[in-house]
Design a protein around this motif. Sequence first.
Motif, PDB file in Angstrom:
ATOM      1  N   ASP A   1      -9.583   2.028   4.906  1.00 20.04           N
ATOM      2  CA  ASP A   1      -8.373   2.815   5.154  1.00 20.04           C
ATOM      3  C   ASP A   1      -7.345   2.020   5.970  1.00 20.04           C
ATOM      4  OD1 ASP A   1     -10.130   2.893   7.371  1.00 20.04           O
ATOM      5  OD2 ASP A   1      -9.145   4.679   8.160  1.00 20.04           O
TER       6      ASP A   1
ATOM      7  N   ARG B   1      -0.995   0.889  -7.508  1.00 19.07           N
ATOM      8  CA  ARG B   1      -2.377   1.181  -7.118  1.00 19.07           C
ATOM      9  C   ARG B   1      -3.311   0.056  -7.558  1.00 19.07           C
ATOM     10  NH1 ARG B   1      -3.847   6.230 -10.292  1.00 19.07           N
ATOM     11  NH2 ARG B   1      -2.845   4.901 -11.858  1.00 19.07           N
TER      12      ARG B   1
ATOM     13  N   CYS C   1     -13.100  -7.225  -3.541  1.00 21.51           N
ATOM     14  CA  CYS C   1     -13.598  -5.912  -3.155  1.00 21.51           C
ATOM     15  C   CYS C   1     -15.114  -5.955  -3.191  1.00 21.51           C
ATOM     16  CB  CYS C   1     -13.074  -4.822  -4.092  1.00 21.51           C
ATOM     17  SG  CYS C   1     -13.615  -3.155  -3.638  1.00 21.51           S
TER      18      CYS C   1
ATOM     19  N   TYR D   1      -7.171  -0.980  -6.856  1.00 18.24           N
ATOM     20  CA  TYR D   1      -7.789   0.235  -7.388  1.00 18.24           C
ATOM     21  C   TYR D   1      -8.853  -0.090  -8.436  1.00 18.24           C
ATOM     22  CZ  TYR D   1      -8.155   4.842  -9.643  1.00 18.24           C
ATOM     23  OH  TYR D   1      -8.622   6.021 -10.159  1.00 18.24           O
TER      24      TYR D   1
ATOM     25  N   THR E   1      -8.467   5.433  -2.921  1.00 14.11           N
ATOM     26  CA  THR E   1      -9.857   4.985  -2.988  1.00 14.11           C
ATOM     27  C   THR E   1     -10.804   6.147  -3.242  1.00 14.11           C
ATOM     28  OG1 THR E   1      -9.369   3.088  -1.562  1.00 14.11           O
ATOM     29  CG2 THR E   1     -11.675   3.726  -1.742  1.00 14.11           C
TER      30      THR E   1
ATOM     31  N   ASN F   1      -4.154   3.991   1.026  1.00 11.86           N
ATOM     32  CA  ASN F   1      -5.298   3.341   0.394  1.00 11.86           C
ATOM     33  C   ASN F   1      -6.535   4.221   0.457  1.00 11.86           C
ATOM     34  OD1 ASN F   1      -6.142   0.947  -1.048  1.00 11.86           O
ATOM     35  ND2 ASN F   1      -7.548   0.606   0.655  1.00 11.86           N
TER      36      ASN F   1
ATOM     37  N   ALA G   1       1.582   1.894  -3.487  1.00  8.40           N
ATOM     38  CA  ALA G   1       0.478   2.565  -4.168  1.00  8.40           C
ATOM     39  C   ALA G   1       0.531   4.068  -3.926  1.00  8.40           C
ATOM     40  CB  ALA G   1      -0.857   1.995  -3.685  1.00  8.40           C
TER      41      ALA G   1
ATOM     42  N   PHE H   1       0.818  -1.208   0.000  1.00  9.55           N
ATOM     43  CA  PHE H   1       0.000   0.000   0.000  1.00  9.55           C
ATOM     44  C   PHE H   1       0.857   1.265   0.000  1.00  9.55           C
ATOM     45  CE2 PHE H   1      -3.028  -3.203   1.401  1.00  9.55           C
ATOM     46  CZ  PHE H   1      -4.138  -2.870   0.648  1.00  9.55           C
TER      47      PHE H   1
ATOM     48  N   VAL I   1      -3.053  -3.302  -5.604  1.00  5.14           N
ATOM     49  CA  VAL I   1      -3.736  -3.381  -4.312  1.00  5.14           C
ATOM     50  C   VAL I   1      -5.235  -3.117  -4.412  1.00  5.14           C
ATOM     51  CG1 VAL I   1      -1.662  -2.810  -3.009  1.00  5.14           C
ATOM     52  CG2 VAL I   1      -3.223  -0.972  -3.674  1.00  5.14           C
TER      53      VAL I   1
END
Length: 394
Positions: free
Chosen positions: A294, A261, A386, A266, A303, A299, A155, A152, A264
């Motif tokens: 978070d 990004r 996700c 995105y 996000t 992240n 990212a 992260f 992880v």
Amino acid sequence: MTRAVHVAGVGMIPFAKPGASDPYPLLGARAAKAALADARVDYQRIEQVYAGFVYGDSCSGQAAIYHLGLTGVPVINVNNNCATGSTALYLARQAIASGAAECVLALGFEQMQRGALGVHYADRPDPSQRFLDAMQATQGTDPQAPIAAQLFGGAGRMHMQLYGTQPETFARIAVKARRHAQHNPNAIFRAPLTLDEVMASPPVFDPLTRLQCCPPTCGGAAAVLCSEEFARRHGLDLSVVIQAQAMTTDGNSSFDESDMRKLVGYDMARHAARQVYEAAGIGPEDIPVVELHDCFTANELITYEALGLAPEGGAEQFIADGDNTYGGKVVTNPSGGLLSKGHPLGATGLAQCAELVWQLRGQAGARQVEGARLALQHNLGVGGACVVTLYART
């Protein structure tokens, strides 16, 4: 055909540091009892249970749920890394929407150990190996830093490289998180922080400092879902409905574009959010309150853009303008988020659900986002999964 799915009740127990909590069966049982009491539903009426946890042996869900009674109800154990709680919620919603059940319990709990996340089964392939290989090829590996922080943090570095984002911008997210958490009795860390304190905390993996990383914690959370017919028949609260929900896993872009990004999650988040907005006939500009994942400040920042709350490359200005807090465009993580509550992996998604249901009911106290009639949830697990969920007040 699908039916409306209502959140009749939610429950959450205060999260605790590893070593300071009850054993996991009691964490799960306490959260489940709280949700049932909130819904005013007897456990005997629950037709299915989806029990989420990451660190535990097979049938840990039964070990927790049997404290509520031995009814013979199906108990399905769920493990999807950090998206476990919302995956249990996703399955429970499907059961109601499809007509397979009328009243279902989604439960998440976790009893964690101190320190960074690590591999527990070293005698077999690591399911995250493809992610580690992609990280190695993109930015290399730091043997001194926790793997999750490298992923992260990488990212965050990518965002800095693309858009010139400053380190202090990430730190401001931690300051905002604590400011929100001071009003949340369920958060572990409630003391306000200054920007200087966040920046001066020990470095973990640039641009992340320790106060920008969520801590491992122990806890439980739960939700009771039901059909409209069941709620009317039993006099339950119909005020909150799951208006839309989407779950995604990794696509080629996670691994093929050398973009930390996307590695992880995105694109997983972006695709799930777009499905939800389309299904509900709304846009991100219609959302007043969000609980998002978070796990690290980096992240949260990326996000904002994945969910469309800020334009791509616009997260820094979004933060500078105060559009991520009260008085701005959308209140993000009014609970204080994972950064303040902690992150008991299996419970996190359902704790987010609880916060948003309280917001829509007008029960969030000093955290209340006035007039909120829509609420968005984002729960992410590298590995990957996700889940994005839109709740509405009826």
